[in-house]
Design a protein around this motif. Sequence first.
Motif, PDB file in Angstrom:
ATOM      1  N   TRP A 253       0.836  -1.219   0.000  1.00  0.00           N
ATOM      2  CA  TRP A 253       0.000   0.000   0.000  1.00  0.00           C
ATOM      3  C   TRP A 253       0.860   1.255   0.000  1.00  0.00           C
ATOM      4  CZ3 TRP A 253      -0.573   4.033   3.538  1.00  0.00           C
ATOM      5  CH2 TRP A 253      -1.572   4.950   3.198  1.00  0.00           C
TER       6      TRP A 253
ATOM      7  N   ILE B  69      -4.875   7.294   5.896  1.00  0.00           N
ATOM      8  CA  ILE B  69      -5.574   8.115   4.882  1.00  0.00           C
ATOM      9  C   ILE B  69      -6.228   9.316   5.577  1.00  0.00           C
ATOM     10  CG2 ILE B  69      -7.561   8.156   3.293  1.00  0.00           C
ATOM     11  CD1 ILE B  69      -6.779   5.272   2.480  1.00  0.00           C
TER      12      ILE B  69
ATOM     13  N   GLU C 169       2.270   1.582  -3.589  1.00  0.00           N
ATOM     14  CA  GLU C 169       1.247   1.881  -4.606  1.00  0.00           C
ATOM     15  C   GLU C 169       0.641   3.269  -4.416  1.00  0.00           C
ATOM     16  OE1 GLU C 169      -1.306  -1.457  -4.138  1.00  0.00           O
ATOM     17  OE2 GLU C 169      -0.014  -2.741  -5.375  1.00  0.00           O
ATOM     18  N   SER C 170       0.574   3.734  -3.179  1.00  0.00           N
ATOM     19  CA  SER C 170      -0.087   5.013  -2.974  1.00  0.00           C
ATOM     20  C   SER C 170       0.896   6.193  -2.979  1.00  0.00           C
ATOM     21  CB  SER C 170      -0.925   4.979  -1.694  1.00  0.00           C
ATOM     22  OG  SER C 170      -0.130   4.515  -0.646  1.00  0.00           O
TER      23      SER C 170
ATOM     24  N   HIS D 156       3.491   6.936  -1.086  1.00  0.00           N
ATOM     25  CA  HIS D 156       4.070   7.437   0.160  1.00  0.00           C
ATOM     26  C   HIS D 156       5.517   6.945   0.286  1.00  0.00           C
ATOM     27  CE1 HIS D 156       0.230   8.968   1.297  1.00  0.00           C
ATOM     28  NE2 HIS D 156      -0.344   7.770   1.250  1.00  0.00           N
TER      29      HIS D 156
END
Length: 180
Positions: free
Chosen positions: A27, A176, A30-31, A33
């Motif tokens: 995650w 998030i 993919e995001s 960060h």
Amino acid sequence: MNITVYCGSNVGLDPAYAEAARELGAWIGESGHTLVYGGGAKGMMGVLCDSVLKHNGSVIGIIPDFLATPEQLHPGLTETQVVTTMSERKARMIALGDAFLALPGGVGTLEEISEIICRVHLSLTAEPCILADINGYYQPLYRMMEQMTERGFYEPEHLAAIYFAKTVEEIIEILIDANH
Ligand code: AMP
């Protein structure tokens, strides 16, 4: 955001721990960060870093010189910061972090996340402090902190400000929210 993660230099006995590190790393990558962590190649640290890199993420590893050996240092780091002491490492990991998370780990992980718990307690940080309570790993610590409140050494509102997240999905939701 820069996500500072503390975690074990071993993988532990429950495969769910490494699975959580893989999921979280995927995650983070993919995001878009950045992972900030201790720079190690072994155990949970290695699994987490490998997963971020596999998903095209960036990783900043901050490691004291005595640990920065070819066996210990992860070879694929996007950025390596070599420091001279454990305290300096901890301070840099805090200065860079927009969120703080402990995956399962040993005394090193406990020592590192304890400083964040104290900073929340002293209102020195507004960033989220999350314990990845995978299969109840951090329940004994939660009970200890509950006992501190029951016996007058810690305030319930400060305990309530620490996240004990049961799953990686929960961790991602908290991150998030923090990023908004
Ligand atoms: P532990 O939970 O006792 O396995 O210690 C893990 C934590 O201590 C990590 O978050 C690191 O910051 C640090 N650490 C311990 N061993 C190493 C190592 N071999 N290489 C890099 N960092 C380490």
